[in-house]
Design a protein around this motif. Structure first.
Motif, PDB file in Angstrom:
ATOM      1  N   SER A  54      12.043 -30.035 -45.527  1.00 23.94           N
ATOM      2  CA  SER A  54      13.317 -30.286 -46.200  1.00 23.94           C
ATOM      3  C   SER A  54      13.997 -31.532 -45.658  1.00 23.94           C
ATOM      4  O   SER A  54      14.872 -32.091 -46.313  1.00 23.94           O
ATOM      5  CB  SER A  54      14.241 -29.076 -46.030  1.00 23.94           C
ATOM      6  N   LEU A  55      13.610 -31.971 -44.459  1.00 19.38           N
ATOM      7  CA  LEU A  55      14.277 -33.124 -43.821  1.00 19.38           C
ATOM      8  C   LEU A  55      13.988 -34.407 -44.571  1.00 19.38           C
ATOM      9  O   LEU A  55      14.901 -35.176 -44.870  1.00 19.38           O
ATOM     10  CB  LEU A  55      13.791 -33.249 -42.383  1.00 19.38           C
ATOM     11  N   ASP A  56      12.713 -34.644 -44.834  1.00 18.85           N
ATOM     12  CA  ASP A  56      12.326 -35.942 -45.392  1.00 18.85           C
ATOM     13  C   ASP A  56      11.313 -35.804 -46.521  1.00 18.85           C
ATOM     14  O   ASP A  56      10.773 -36.816 -46.982  1.00 18.85           O
ATOM     15  CB  ASP A  56      11.757 -36.846 -44.295  1.00 18.85           C
ATOM     16  N   ARG A  57      11.058 -34.563 -46.941  1.00 20.00           N
ATOM     17  CA  ARG A  57      10.101 -34.273 -48.020  1.00 20.00           C
ATOM     18  C   ARG A  57       8.681 -34.678 -47.642  1.00 20.00           C
ATOM     19  O   ARG A  57       7.813 -34.770 -48.499  1.00 20.00           O
ATOM     20  CB  ARG A  57      10.503 -34.952 -49.329  1.00 20.00           C
ATOM     21  N   SER A  58       8.433 -34.908 -46.353  1.00 19.11           N
ATOM     22  CA  SER A  58       7.073 -35.208 -45.938  1.00 19.11           C
ATOM     23  C   SER A  58       6.233 -33.944 -46.051  1.00 19.11           C
ATOM     24  O   SER A  58       6.739 -32.822 -45.972  1.00 19.11           O
ATOM     25  CB  SER A  58       7.049 -35.731 -44.504  1.00 19.11           C
ATOM     26  N   THR A  59       4.947 -34.143 -46.236  1.00 27.20           N
ATOM     27  CA  THR A  59       4.040 -33.013 -46.341  1.00 27.20           C
ATOM     28  C   THR A  59       3.038 -33.049 -45.200  1.00 27.20           C
ATOM     29  O   THR A  59       2.747 -34.111 -44.635  1.00 27.20           O
ATOM     30  CB  THR A  59       3.291 -33.011 -47.680  1.00 27.20           C
ATOM     31  N   PHE A  60       2.542 -31.903 -44.863  1.00 24.95           N
ATOM     32  CA  PHE A  60       1.515 -31.772 -43.843  1.00 24.95           C
ATOM     33  C   PHE A  60       0.384 -30.968 -44.433  1.00 24.95           C
ATOM     34  O   PHE A  60       0.612 -29.937 -45.063  1.00 24.95           O
ATOM     35  CB  PHE A  60       2.057 -31.067 -42.601  1.00 24.95           C
ATOM     36  N   ARG A  61      -0.835 -31.443 -44.221  1.00 23.79           N
ATOM     37  CA  ARG A  61      -2.006 -30.718 -44.706  1.00 23.79           C
ATOM     38  C   ARG A  61      -2.848 -30.296 -43.513  1.00 23.79           C
ATOM     39  O   ARG A  61      -3.117 -31.101 -42.622  1.00 23.79           O
ATOM     40  CB  ARG A  61      -2.832 -31.601 -45.638  1.00 23.79           C
ATOM     41  N   SER A  62      -3.287 -29.058 -43.537  1.00 23.36           N
ATOM     42  CA  SER A  62      -4.151 -28.570 -42.468  1.00 23.36           C
ATOM     43  C   SER A  62      -5.566 -29.104 -42.690  1.00 23.36           C
ATOM     44  O   SER A  62      -5.823 -29.863 -43.630  1.00 23.36           O
ATOM     45  CB  SER A  62      -4.167 -27.044 -42.480  1.00 23.36           C
ATOM     46  N   ASP A  63      -6.488 -28.697 -41.846  1.00 21.51           N
ATOM     47  CA  ASP A  63      -7.883 -29.098 -42.040  1.00 21.51           C
ATOM     48  C   ASP A  63      -8.627 -28.087 -42.908  1.00 21.51           C
ATOM     49  O   ASP A  63      -9.839 -28.149 -43.038  1.00 21.51           O
ATOM     50  CB  ASP A  63      -8.593 -29.288 -40.702  1.00 21.51           C
ATOM     51  N   SER A  64      -7.891 -27.170 -43.501  1.00 22.12           N
ATOM     52  CA  SER A  64      -8.496 -26.220 -44.431  1.00 22.12           C
ATOM     53  C   SER A  64      -9.025 -26.938 -45.659  1.00 22.12           C
ATOM     54  O   SER A  64      -8.466 -27.950 -46.096  1.00 22.12           O
ATOM     55  CB  SER A  64      -7.459 -25.183 -44.865  1.00 22.12           C
ATOM     56  N   ARG A  65     -10.071 -26.421 -46.228  1.00 22.36           N
ATOM     57  CA  ARG A  65     -10.608 -26.987 -47.471  1.00 22.36           C
ATOM     58  C   ARG A  65      -9.552 -26.929 -48.576  1.00 22.36           C
ATOM     59  O   ARG A  65      -9.520 -27.783 -49.463  1.00 22.36           O
ATOM     60  CB  ARG A  65     -11.863 -26.223 -47.876  1.00 22.36           C
ATOM     61  N   ALA A  66      -8.681 -25.940 -48.498  1.00 27.96           N
ATOM     62  CA  ALA A  66      -7.637 -25.795 -49.509  1.00 27.96           C
ATOM     63  C   ALA A  66      -6.581 -26.884 -49.416  1.00 27.96           C
ATOM     64  O   ALA A  66      -5.773 -27.059 -50.327  1.00 27.96           O
ATOM     65  CB  ALA A  66      -6.967 -24.429 -49.394  1.00 27.96           C
ATOM     66  N   ALA A  67      -6.564 -27.615 -48.331  1.00 16.40           N
ATOM     67  CA  ALA A  67      -5.577 -28.673 -48.183  1.00 16.40           C
ATOM     68  C   ALA A  67      -5.834 -29.851 -49.121  1.00 16.40           C
ATOM     69  O   ALA A  67      -5.024 -30.769 -49.193  1.00 16.40           O
ATOM     70  CB  ALA A  67      -5.544 -29.157 -46.738  1.00 16.40           C
ATOM     71  N   ARG A  68      -6.916 -29.817 -49.839  1.00 21.46           N
ATOM     72  CA  ARG A  68      -7.174 -30.872 -50.834  1.00 21.46           C
ATOM     73  C   ARG A  68      -6.248 -30.710 -52.036  1.00 21.46           C
ATOM     74  O   ARG A  68      -6.101 -31.643 -52.838  1.00 21.46           O
ATOM     75  CB  ARG A  68      -8.634 -30.834 -51.286  1.00 21.46           C
ATOM     76  N   GLY A  76      15.543 -29.652 -55.318  1.00 21.52           N
ATOM     77  CA  GLY A  76      16.301 -28.826 -54.394  1.00 21.52           C
ATOM     78  C   GLY A  76      15.463 -27.941 -53.506  1.00 21.52           C
ATOM     79  O   GLY A  76      16.005 -27.117 -52.757  1.00 21.52           O
ATOM     80  N   LEU A  77      14.155 -28.120 -53.559  1.00 24.54           N
ATOM     81  CA  LEU A  77      13.219 -27.236 -52.835  1.00 24.54           C
ATOM     82  C   LEU A  77      13.451 -25.780 -53.211  1.00 24.54           C
ATOM     83  O   LEU A  77      13.257 -24.875 -52.402  1.00 24.54           O
ATOM     84  CB  LEU A  77      13.332 -27.404 -51.315  1.00 24.54           C
ATOM     85  N   ASP A  78      13.855 -25.571 -54.458  1.00 20.44           N
ATOM     86  CA  ASP A  78      14.004 -24.202 -54.940  1.00 20.44           C
ATOM     87  C   ASP A  78      12.675 -23.622 -55.404  1.00 20.44           C
ATOM     88  O   ASP A  78      12.511 -22.392 -55.475  1.00 20.44           O
ATOM     89  CB  ASP A  78      14.994 -24.165 -56.109  1.00 20.44           C
ATOM     90  N   GLU A 100       9.982 -21.365 -42.921  1.00 22.48           N
ATOM     91  CA  GLU A 100      10.416 -21.277 -41.525  1.00 22.48           C
ATOM     92  C   GLU A 100      11.619 -22.180 -41.330  1.00 22.48           C
ATOM     93  O   GLU A 100      11.613 -23.345 -41.757  1.00 22.48           O
ATOM     94  CB  GLU A 100       9.278 -21.692 -40.597  1.00 22.48           C
ATOM     95  N   ALA A 101      12.630 -21.664 -40.666  1.00 23.04           N
ATOM     96  CA  ALA A 101      13.852 -22.417 -40.433  1.00 23.04           C
ATOM     97  C   ALA A 101      13.758 -23.202 -39.130  1.00 23.04           C
ATOM     98  O   ALA A 101      13.092 -22.789 -38.183  1.00 23.04           O
ATOM     99  CB  ALA A 101      15.046 -21.472 -40.387  1.00 23.04           C
ATOM    100  N   GLY A 102      14.428 -24.331 -39.085  1.00 23.56           N
ATOM    101  CA  GLY A 102      14.546 -25.089 -37.866  1.00 23.56           C
ATOM    102  C   GLY A 102      13.297 -25.823 -37.420  1.00 23.56           C
ATOM    103  O   GLY A 102      13.161 -26.176 -36.241  1.00 23.56           O
ATOM    104  N   VAL A 103      12.382 -26.063 -38.345  1.00 21.19           N
ATOM    105  CA  VAL A 103      11.155 -26.799 -38.005  1.00 21.19           C
ATOM    106  C   VAL A 103      10.920 -27.892 -39.029  1.00 21.19           C
ATOM    107  O   VAL A 103      11.385 -27.809 -40.177  1.00 21.19           O
ATOM    108  CB  VAL A 103       9.923 -25.879 -37.950  1.00 21.19           C
ATOM    109  N   HIS A 104      10.207 -28.912 -38.595  1.00 23.23           N
ATOM    110  CA  HIS A 104       9.856 -29.985 -39.522  1.00 23.23           C
ATOM    111  C   HIS A 104       8.741 -29.533 -40.456  1.00 23.23           C
ATOM    112  O   HIS A 104       8.796 -29.737 -41.666  1.00 23.23           O
ATOM    113  CB  HIS A 104       9.434 -31.225 -38.732  1.00 23.23           C
ATOM    114  N   HIS A 105       7.729 -28.929 -39.844  1.00 24.52           N
ATOM    115  CA  HIS A 105       6.628 -28.356 -40.613  1.00 24.52           C
ATOM    116  C   HIS A 105       6.325 -26.955 -40.078  1.00 24.52           C
ATOM    117  O   HIS A 105       6.637 -26.644 -38.920  1.00 24.52           O
ATOM    118  CB  HIS A 105       5.383 -29.237 -40.522  1.00 24.52           C
TER     119      HIS A 105
END
Length: 123
Positions: A54-68, A76-78, A100-105
């Protein structure tokens, strides 16, 4: 309290597409938070897929195959989405929205979980 409701799962043939949605409601206990997706395939442990901040709309992808699959959200991130194209049988799993609250990712232990939506890829 935050509520997460997933939708969009179902049965699809290999090579097909689905778009998962996570409707977010309630109030976070922090000014910033992260929302994303996990999945759990039959007989396997739950794994992280991707998340958005929610801070900067950045995304993080894991190394899971599903992260593709790209994650996105409305202004509004609704609602948070997971666009799943070119699905394969290995993508069969229950997909969970998490927040999760209070975290970037998201960490491995989010505060909030949806009930999950089943995705089955089969011919």
């Amino acid at each position: 309290q935050v509520q997460l409701v997933e939708s969009g799962g179902g049965l699809v043939q290999p090579g097909g597409s689905l778009r998962l949605s996570c409707a977010v409601s309630g109030t976070f206990t922090s000014d910033y938070y992260s929302i994303g997706w996990f999945r759990q395939a039959p007989g396997e442990e739950r794994e992280a897929v991707s998340c958005i901040s929610s801070l900067d709309r950045s995304t993080f992808r894991s190394d899971s195959r599903a992260a593709r699959f790209p994650i996105s959200a409305d202004d509004g991130l609704d609602t948070v989405y997971l666009q799943m194209d070119n699905l394969s049988p290995e993508d069969t799993a229950v997909y969970y929205c998490a927040a999760e609250a209070g975290v970037h990712h998201l960490s491995d232990h989010p505060d909030y979980w949806g009930q999950g939506t089943q995705v089955t890829v089969s011919s």
